[in-house]
Scaffold this active site. Structure first.
Site, PDB file in Angstrom:
ATOM      1  CB  ALA A 186     -48.331  17.127 -39.459  1.00 28.47           C
ATOM      2  CB  CYS A 226     -48.676   9.570 -43.131  1.00 30.78           C
ATOM      3  SG  CYS A 226     -47.450   9.891 -41.908  1.00 30.78           S
ATOM      4  CE  LYS A 242     -51.519  14.864 -49.564  1.00 34.34           C
ATOM      5  NZ  LYS A 242     -50.479  14.300 -49.115  1.00 34.34           N
ATOM      6  N   GLY A 296     -47.429  16.364 -55.492  1.00 28.24           N
ATOM      7  CA  GLY A 296     -45.753  16.246 -55.956  1.00 28.24           C
ATOM      8  C   GLY A 296     -45.088  16.430 -56.641  1.00 28.24           C
ATOM      9  NE  ARG A 332     -41.063  18.552 -50.287  1.00 30.28           N
ATOM     10  CZ  ARG A 332     -40.891  17.907 -51.030  1.00 30.28           C
ATOM     11  NH1 ARG A 332     -39.283  17.185 -50.827  1.00 30.28           N
ATOM     12  NH2 ARG A 332     -40.962  17.384 -51.843  1.00 30.28           N
TER      13      ARG A 332
HETATM   14  C1  LIG Z   1     -42.885  18.129 -43.146  1.00 31.75           C
HETATM   15  C2  LIG Z   1     -44.177  17.209 -43.762  1.00 31.75           C
HETATM   16  C3  LIG Z   1     -45.117  17.242 -43.014  1.00 31.75           C
HETATM   17  C4  LIG Z   1     -46.415  16.438 -43.762  1.00 31.75           C
HETATM   18  N1  LIG Z   1     -48.137  16.571 -43.566  1.00 31.75           N
HETATM   19  C5  LIG Z   1     -48.233  16.145 -44.393  1.00 31.75           C
HETATM   20  C6  LIG Z   1     -49.659  15.458 -43.255  1.00 31.75           C
HETATM   21  O1  LIG Z   1     -50.035  16.555 -41.897  1.00 31.75           O
HETATM   22  N2  LIG Z   1     -51.481  15.303 -44.118  1.00 31.75           N
HETATM   23  C7  LIG Z   1     -50.435  14.478 -45.470  1.00 31.75           C
HETATM   24  O2  LIG Z   1     -51.614  14.197 -46.145  1.00 31.75           O
HETATM   25  N3  LIG Z   1     -49.172  14.985 -45.974  1.00 31.75           N
HETATM   26  C8  LIG Z   1     -48.394  15.436 -45.035  1.00 31.75           C
HETATM   27  N4  LIG Z   1     -47.008  15.691 -45.599  1.00 31.75           N
HETATM   28  C9  LIG Z   1     -46.688  15.238 -47.365  1.00 31.75           C
HETATM   29  C10 LIG Z   1     -47.670  16.719 -47.987  1.00 31.75           C
HETATM   30  O3  LIG Z   1     -48.501  16.887 -47.856  1.00 31.75           O
HETATM   31  C11 LIG Z   1     -46.919  15.971 -49.420  1.00 31.75           C
HETATM   32  O4  LIG Z   1     -47.981  14.851 -49.559  1.00 31.75           O
HETATM   33  C12 LIG Z   1     -45.786  16.082 -50.444  1.00 31.75           C
HETATM   34  O5  LIG Z   1     -44.572  16.570 -49.106  1.00 31.75           O
HETATM   35  C13 LIG Z   1     -45.395  16.203 -51.932  1.00 31.75           C
HETATM   36  O6  LIG Z   1     -46.291  16.959 -51.495  1.00 31.75           O
HETATM   37  P1  LIG Z   1     -44.691  18.043 -52.428  1.00 31.75           P
HETATM   38  O7  LIG Z   1     -43.947  17.701 -53.748  1.00 31.75           O
HETATM   39  O8  LIG Z   1     -44.872  19.467 -52.845  1.00 31.75           O
HETATM   40  O9  LIG Z   1     -43.577  18.386 -51.102  1.00 31.75           O
HETATM   41  C14 LIG Z   1     -46.351  15.748 -45.452  1.00 31.75           C
HETATM   42  C15 LIG Z   1     -44.896  16.334 -45.889  1.00 31.75           C
HETATM   43  C16 LIG Z   1     -43.826  17.116 -45.206  1.00 31.75           C
HETATM   44  C17 LIG Z   1     -42.376  17.735 -45.443  1.00 31.75           C
END
Ligand SMILES: Cc1cc2nc3c(=O)[nH]c(=O)nc-3n(C[C@H](O)[C@H](O)[C@H](O)COP(=O)(O)O)c2cc1C
Length: 311
Positions: free
Chosen positions: A23, A105, A143, A205, A229
């Site tokens: 988001a 979330c 998810k 993750g 990220r």
């Molecule tokens: C700023 C931000 C916004 C996110 N928005 C969403 C979202 O809209 N929907 C969702 O399912 N997960 C959302 N997430 C979670 C990510 O999709 C993901 O599950 C999480 O960052 C872990 O993955 P990573 O370690 O590769 O960052 C968000 C995470 C962050 C940091």
């Protein structure tokens, strides 16, 4: 990593390295860039099922997709089965191939409304929502996180329930709600989910490199990985993971993203949003802090591009 296609109900992805919904970051322009770097599937930012039904302009904008998003996938959140089903059947989602439901979330505003990861604590309600959505005949995915409370994984039971409710794919972020986005990813718990169901399981993750993606695949046995990220900092990560040749330049990617956004938004609004976006692109950039700070005050996209010239 050897790419393989993932079958999500009636659609089939090009590969199994997906861009996560983020988001505030993964707008259509950013997703388009990730597709060009090879992302096998992209998701809209999460949109409220209620907002969809009330025809909110902001929600409509979030559902705009890029031309190269061949499989159109919207992520929705909510806590009421009837409202979510009506949203899935609404005109706004008519052209989407996949509807993903956010049940992970952690943020209080969503959690306290009984949506997102709150649904991990309420399997009957989650089942009602997923069954209602599946009854529309659309490709429904979900998810999740491991659980709403630290160390109390509900993922296996949840995944079995979701499969029974007709869900076509499950993405597991291997952390708990209190972790937010930090800390270890529990590979073993994701592996248990993979072994418990017959629908595709995507592991999420901590993927910031090809090595991370390979480790996540290897240790979980998942059908694919989802990058969040790591893609914000370097959208070229998809090519890296898929071992595709690529050329990456922050300047070029930022100017492409801006050009795409300009087809829909006015300049000042894009610039203000980039105050938040730029620090992601500038991670690990060999430049002094003063220069980086100047991006936090930009008023026009021209200023952003000019600052990048100074790098
Ligand atoms: C700023 C931000 C916004 C996110 N928005 C969403 C979202 O809209 N929907 C969702 O399912 N997960 C959302 N997430 C979670 C990510 O999709 C993901 O599950 C999480 O960052 C872990 O993955 P990573 O370690 O590769 O960052 C968000 C995470 C962050 C940091």
């Amino acid at each position: 990593m050897l790419p393989k296609s993932v079958k999500i109900g009636s659609v089939q992805t090009e590969n199994n390295v997906f861009l996560a919904p983020l988001a505030g970051y993964t707008d259509f322009a950013f997703r388009s860039i990730c597709r060009d770097f090879g992302a096998g599937l992209t998701f809209t930012e999460m949109v409220s099922a209620n907002g969809l039904l009330y025809g909110s302009r902001a929600t409509e904008e979030l559902l705009y997709t890029a031309e190269n998003e061949k499989i159109r996938c919207a992520q929705i959140f909510g806590s009421d089965a009837d409202i979510m089903k009506a949203a899935a059947e609404s005109e706004a989602l008519a052209s989407f191939d996949v509807i993903d439901v956010n049940m992970g979330c952690p943020v209080p505003k969503i959690f306290s409304n009984g949506a997102g990861s709150a649904l991990l604590n309420d399997l009957p309600k989650a089942e009602k929502i997923l069954s209602a959505l599946s009854s529309t005949g659309k490709n429904i995915t979900v998810k999740i996180r491991l659980g709403a409370e630290k160390g109390k994984s509900v993922a296996v039971g949840f995944a079995k329930m979701a499969e029974g409710a007709g869900v076509k794919m499950i993405t597991v972020h291997g952390r708990y709600r209190p972790d937010y986005y930090a800390g270890e990813v529990d590979f073993a718990e994701i592996a248990k989910v993979k072994n418990a169901v017959n629908i595709p399981v995507i592991a999420n993750g901590g993927v910031f490199s090809r090595k991370d993606a390979e480790e996540l695949m290897e240790k979980t046995g998942a059908d694919g990985v989802m990058v969040a990220r790591g893609a914000l900092a370097r959208p070229c990560i998809f090519s890296e993971i898929l071992e595709k040749e690529y050329v990456y330049s922050v300047k070029e990617v930022v100017s492409r993203q801006i050009a795409l956004l300009k087809t829909r938004f006015e300049d000042g609004r894009i610039a203000v949003n980039f105050r938040k976006v730029m620090p992601q692109y500038l991670k690990g950039y060999p430049a002094d802090k003063e220069w980086k700070k100047r991006f936090a005050q930009v008023k026009s996209t021209e200023e952003i591009l000019r600052l990048l010239e100074e790098a």
